[in-house]
Design an enzyme around this catalytic site. Structure first.
Site, PDB file in Angstrom:
ATOM      1  N   SER A 194     -21.113 -26.493   9.681  1.00  0.00           N
ATOM      2  CA  SER A 194     -21.745 -27.806   9.700  1.00  0.00           C
ATOM      3  C   SER A 194     -21.369 -28.667  10.905  1.00  0.00           C
ATOM      4  O   SER A 194     -21.638 -28.299  12.038  1.00  0.00           O
ATOM      5  CB  SER A 194     -21.418 -28.513   8.396  1.00  0.00           C
ATOM      6  OG  SER A 194     -22.165 -29.684   8.277  1.00  0.00           O
ATOM      7  N   HIS A 195     -20.668 -29.768  10.639  1.00  0.00           N
ATOM      8  CA  HIS A 195     -20.339 -30.735  11.678  1.00  0.00           C
ATOM      9  C   HIS A 195     -19.032 -30.392  12.395  1.00  0.00           C
ATOM     10  O   HIS A 195     -18.616 -31.132  13.281  1.00  0.00           O
ATOM     11  CB  HIS A 195     -20.216 -32.114  11.036  1.00  0.00           C
ATOM     12  CG  HIS A 195     -19.290 -32.091   9.856  1.00  0.00           C
ATOM     13  ND1 HIS A 195     -19.663 -31.520   8.654  1.00  0.00           N
ATOM     14  CD2 HIS A 195     -18.016 -32.506   9.709  1.00  0.00           C
ATOM     15  CE1 HIS A 195     -18.646 -31.599   7.813  1.00  0.00           C
ATOM     16  NE2 HIS A 195     -17.634 -32.198   8.426  1.00  0.00           N
ATOM     17  N   ASP A 239     -26.375 -33.048  12.684  1.00  0.00           N
ATOM     18  CA  ASP A 239     -25.155 -32.270  12.864  1.00  0.00           C
ATOM     19  C   ASP A 239     -25.513 -30.817  13.207  1.00  0.00           C
ATOM     20  O   ASP A 239     -26.685 -30.476  13.377  1.00  0.00           O
ATOM     21  CB  ASP A 239     -24.245 -32.356  11.620  1.00  0.00           C
ATOM     22  CG  ASP A 239     -24.818 -31.627  10.414  1.00  0.00           C
ATOM     23  OD1 ASP A 239     -26.038 -31.438  10.369  1.00  0.00           O
ATOM     24  OD2 ASP A 239     -24.041 -31.253   9.517  1.00  0.00           O
ATOM     25  N   ASP A 266     -25.751 -27.955  11.657  1.00  0.00           N
ATOM     26  CA  ASP A 266     -26.712 -27.197  10.850  1.00  0.00           C
ATOM     27  C   ASP A 266     -27.897 -28.057  10.407  1.00  0.00           C
ATOM     28  O   ASP A 266     -28.703 -27.627   9.579  1.00  0.00           O
ATOM     29  CB  ASP A 266     -26.026 -26.548   9.648  1.00  0.00           C
ATOM     30  CG  ASP A 266     -25.407 -27.563   8.693  1.00  0.00           C
ATOM     31  OD1 ASP A 266     -25.019 -28.656   9.153  1.00  0.00           O
ATOM     32  OD2 ASP A 266     -25.313 -27.270   7.490  1.00  0.00           O
ATOM     33  N   ASP A 325     -28.394 -30.632   8.571  1.00  0.00           N
ATOM     34  CA  ASP A 325     -28.617 -31.234   7.259  1.00  0.00           C
ATOM     35  C   ASP A 325     -28.202 -32.706   7.237  1.00  0.00           C
ATOM     36  O   ASP A 325     -28.572 -33.441   6.332  1.00  0.00           O
ATOM     37  CB  ASP A 325     -27.936 -30.440   6.129  1.00  0.00           C
ATOM     38  CG  ASP A 325     -26.452 -30.263   6.323  1.00  0.00           C
ATOM     39  OD1 ASP A 325     -25.925 -30.637   7.399  1.00  0.00           O
ATOM     40  OD2 ASP A 325     -25.799 -29.737   5.408  1.00  0.00           O
ATOM     41  N   ARG A 326     -27.438 -33.153   8.249  1.00  0.00           N
ATOM     42  CA  ARG A 326     -27.054 -34.565   8.300  1.00  0.00           C
ATOM     43  C   ARG A 326     -27.938 -35.336   9.259  1.00  0.00           C
ATOM     44  O   ARG A 326     -28.545 -34.756  10.160  1.00  0.00           O
ATOM     45  CB  ARG A 326     -25.606 -34.703   8.801  1.00  0.00           C
ATOM     46  CG  ARG A 326     -24.605 -34.101   7.869  1.00  0.00           C
ATOM     47  CD  ARG A 326     -23.207 -34.436   8.336  1.00  0.00           C
ATOM     48  NE  ARG A 326     -22.237 -33.859   7.408  1.00  0.00           N
ATOM     49  CZ  ARG A 326     -21.004 -34.284   7.288  1.00  0.00           C
ATOM     50  NH1 ARG A 326     -20.563 -35.272   8.031  1.00  0.00           N
ATOM     51  NH2 ARG A 326     -20.190 -33.711   6.425  1.00  0.00           N
ATOM     52  N   LYS A 375     -29.419 -31.281   1.706  1.00  0.00           N
ATOM     53  CA  LYS A 375     -29.755 -32.494   2.434  1.00  0.00           C
ATOM     54  C   LYS A 375     -30.514 -32.085   3.698  1.00  0.00           C
ATOM     55  O   LYS A 375     -30.417 -30.948   4.135  1.00  0.00           O
ATOM     56  CB  LYS A 375     -28.517 -33.316   2.745  1.00  0.00           C
ATOM     57  CG  LYS A 375     -27.384 -32.601   3.449  1.00  0.00           C
ATOM     58  CD  LYS A 375     -26.176 -33.518   3.516  1.00  0.00           C
ATOM     59  CE  LYS A 375     -25.017 -32.889   4.272  1.00  0.00           C
ATOM     60  NZ  LYS A 375     -24.113 -32.161   3.378  1.00  0.00           N
TER      61      LYS A 375
HETATM   62  C1  VG1 Z   1     -17.980 -33.704   3.573  1.00  0.00           C
HETATM   63  C2  VG1 Z   1     -18.689 -34.952   3.078  1.00  0.00           C
HETATM   64  C3  VG1 Z   1     -19.616 -34.591   1.933  1.00  0.00           C
HETATM   65  C4  VG1 Z   1     -20.584 -33.479   2.378  1.00  0.00           C
HETATM   66  C5  VG1 Z   1     -19.804 -32.295   2.906  1.00  0.00           C
HETATM   67  C6  VG1 Z   1     -20.691 -31.205   3.455  1.00  0.00           C
HETATM   68  O1  VG1 Z   1     -17.173 -33.187   2.531  1.00  0.00           O
HETATM   69  O2  VG1 Z   1     -17.780 -35.941   2.685  1.00  0.00           O
HETATM   70  O3  VG1 Z   1     -20.300 -35.738   1.518  1.00  0.00           O
HETATM   71  O4  VG1 Z   1     -21.389 -33.067   1.301  1.00  0.00           O
HETATM   72  O5  VG1 Z   1     -18.934 -32.719   3.947  1.00  0.00           O
HETATM   73  O6  VG1 Z   1     -21.486 -31.677   4.498  1.00  0.00           O
HETATM   74  P1  VG1 Z   1     -15.593 -33.466   2.428  1.00  0.00           P
HETATM   75  O7  VG1 Z   1     -15.133 -32.667   1.254  1.00  0.00           O
HETATM   76  O8  VG1 Z   1     -15.005 -33.047   3.757  1.00  0.00           O
HETATM   77  O9  VG1 Z   1     -15.449 -34.942   2.245  1.00  0.00           O
HETATM   78  V1  VG1 Z   1     -22.000 -30.598   5.691  1.00  0.00           V
HETATM   79  O10 VG1 Z   1     -23.043 -31.400   6.660  1.00  0.00           O
HETATM   80  O11 VG1 Z   1     -20.669 -29.851   5.968  1.00  0.00           O
HETATM   81  O12 VG1 Z   1     -22.834 -29.335   4.938  1.00  0.00           O
HETATM   82 CO    CO Z   2     -24.076 -30.084   7.866  1.00  0.00          CO
END
Ligand code: VG1
Ligand code: CO
Length: 560
Positions: free
Chosen positions: A124-125, A300, A302, A304-305, A400
């Site tokens: 992801s990010h 981000d 992937d 989704d953000r 998302k």
């Molecule tokens: C974080 C965010 C959460 C989100 C998750 C995955 O998790 O707070 O809201 O769903 O990332 O997002 P955490 O456990 O680090 O707070 V992504 O864009 O990684 O798929």
């Molecule tokens: Co993501």
């Protein structure tokens, strides 16, 4: 047709293969250890069970980060050996997380086949590259992340795994060229179908939004636009959708070429990491010479953000989902029949709650992580949902969706300006947010992340915060000793969620301190990091008085 054999390979368990908030995320060097990825993939197949694996059609792709191409070849060979019937791969191994969800739900293969699951390769990010992060997660037949019952089973399997299956004699498949390749295994034919990464997703977006009215806005000389993919996979969709379909200028796209290391950056769409966009939108420290665009957005790794910006203006994700929900029925054709309900994650501000109350909508508060929204959507109880962490989406898929959120905002802007693209002043992003605050009040909101701190220390801190909750008198004494101008804590607990659809219970989902005036402090440990611990502190305060909704949020929240 090339033939392959099935070879069982002996292996031993690795520690720490517990999927977090969104799959297993580790440094690339951890994933590259012999058998590390293989153990996790086999543990997933075993958790799903033979009836969900044998003969199945599965998707494998991701955000294109470093090590994805190797991982795809390994998963193809393991799928073949586990008697999967066919694997679908986005061209060059690229599919955004929302596109994977759309492909599972919408795509029909040449032979009428439908996918029932996916391995999504993304962290992801988190940054990418040989010294950065890799990740893998499994999504189910509804297109959403595997629920905890499955991820717990996967983790249990990783602790006892003794062997995995892999195809012997199956060559690497060319994933850069669209087309079908077939192989012959001991149990029959196995296909790898490489397809265009964007077309299914683009088709879905066109069925949700009024592309014509968005195009009118985007091509109007009064409107200016900028989209930053931070070198993530969103770039593969941005060009197709914003430029080719909607007529935005090619120069509106920033960092839209997907790169294995995201150009060395941190592909996280927020005010800290989306520096170039932030500067272009006039929100940087130094004043830009050019007039900033009317609308800017980022994604981000992937895709989704999303981050939504107006000219010199930041929209908090908590406000964004509330504003989308408040305007969806009028501005977005997909919702014209009304919203089934709305939902947010617990730490997300209560801006959405106020909209739900106003519009008399079903409302749900779920733990952090998208997997909790899926059950509500499958049961027809929720249409729009969001998280404070720059995640917004709807029941068109079960993830998302960064580009969806941008199209939703463009739809709202197009709707508010539909008779207004002539001479009058444009209704801006900032106008829409201010109007929203005037109607519903404002939730001042901020989040602090204490990244990569010592895990033991973080756990101790969290335990201490829980222990303190047993005496609110004590808590209020501590608070009053620091700031006398803060209202009393009237409630404190650890958030626990009972899924209204399947009755499953998730405990320890964040430590809450709730104040008399509706303010909140929430503490959570992140479940997406790859090293050490990250403590998140969420701070929120509600202001109903319209004369006080225009303050700077850092200043408004300073006492808290
Ligand atoms: C974080 C965010 C959460 C989100 C998750 C995955 O998790 O707070 O809201 O769903 O990332 O997002 P955490 O456990 O680090 O707070 V992504 O864009 O990684 O798929
Ligand atoms: Co993501």
């Amino acid at each position: 047709m090339v033939m392959f054999k099935v070879a069982p390979v002996e292996t031993t368990p690795f520690d720490g293969q517990k999927p977090g908030t969104s799959g297993l995320r580790k440094k690339v060097k951890v994933f590259k250890q012999p058998n590390y990825l293989e153990n996790f993939v086999q543990s997933t197949f075993n958790a799903l069970g033979a009836d969900k694996v044998r003969g199945a059609t599965l998707v494998v792709s991701g955000d294109g980060r470093y090590y994805s191409k190797d991982a795809i070849q390994i998963i193809i060979k393991m799928a073949a050996a586990n008697a999967v019937r066919r694997i679908w791969v986005g061209q060059n191994g690229l599919l955004s997380t929302p596109a994977v969800s759309a492909v599972i739900r919408e795509r029909v293969g040449h032979d009428g086949s439908k996918a029932t699951g996916a391995f999504i390769l993304t962290a992801s990010h988190n940054p990418g590259g040989p010294h950065e992060d890799f990740g893998i997660k499994y999504n189910m037949e509804n297109g959403g992340p595997a629920p905890e019952a499955i991820t717990d089973k996967i983790f249990e399997n990783t602790k006892t795994i003794k062997e995995y299956l892999i195809a012997e004699g199956l060559p690497d498949v060319d994933i850069s060229t669209i087309g079908l390749t077939s192989f012959a295994g001991p149990e029959g034919q196995f296909d790898v179908d490489v397809f265009d990464s964007a077309s299914d997703y683009v088709k879905l977006m066109k069925s949700i939004f009024d592309f014509q009215s968005i195009q009118k806005l985007l091509t109007s000389p009064k409107f200016t636009f900028c989209y930053d993919a931070l070198h993530g996979v969103a770039g593969a969709y941005a060009k197709r959708i914003f430029v080719e379909e909607l007529g935005a200028k090619e120069s509106s796209l920033l960092n839209c070429v997907p790169k294995e290391d995201f150009g060395g950056g941190h592909p996280d769409p927020n005010l800290t990491y989306a520096k170039e966009l932030v500067a272009r939108m006039g929100l940087g420290k130094t004043k830009s010479e050019q007039e900033p665009p009317e609308f800017g957005a980022a994604a981000d790794g992937d895709a989704d953000r999303n981050m939504i910006l107006g000219k010199r203006f930041f929209v908090t994700p908590s406000d964004s989902v509330a504003i989308i929900a408040a305007n969806a029925v009028q501005a977005i054709p997909y919702f014209s029949g009304g919203l089934k309900g709305v939902a947010r994650s617990m730490p997300t501000s209560a801006a959405l709650d106020v909209v739900a109350k106003h519009l008399n909508l079903k409302f749900f508060e779920v733990p952090t992580g998208w997997k909790f929204f899926g059950n509500l959507m499958d049961a027809g109880m929720c249409s729009v949902c969001g998280e404070e962490s720059f995640g917004t989406g709807s029941d068109h898929i079960r993830e998302k969706d960064g580009i969806w959120a941008v199209l939703a905002w463009l739809s709202i802007l197009a709707y508010k300006n539909k008779d207004n693209l002539g001479e009058e002043k444009l209704v801006t992003v900032e106008d829409i947010v201010h109007q929203h605050w005037a109607t519903y009040g404002r939730h001042y909101y901020t989040r602090y992340d204490y990244e990569n701190v010592d895990s033991g220390g973080a756990k101790e801190l969290m335990a201490h915060l829980v222990k303190l909750q047993s005496s609110l008198d004590e808590v209020n004494k501590i608070i009053k000793g620091t700031r006398s101008d803060i209202s009393n804590v009237v409630n404190a607990d650890e958030f626990e969620y009972k899924d209204p659809v399947d009755g499953s219970i998730s405990k320890h989902q964040g430590i809450r301190y709730l104040f008399e005036d509706g303010s909140r402090l929430v503490f959570r440990l992140s479940g997406t990091g790859s090293e050490g611990a990250t403590i998140r502190l969420y701070i929120e305060q509600y202001e109903k008085d319209p004369s006080k909704t225009g303050r700077d949020s850092q200043e408004a929240l300073a006492p808290l």
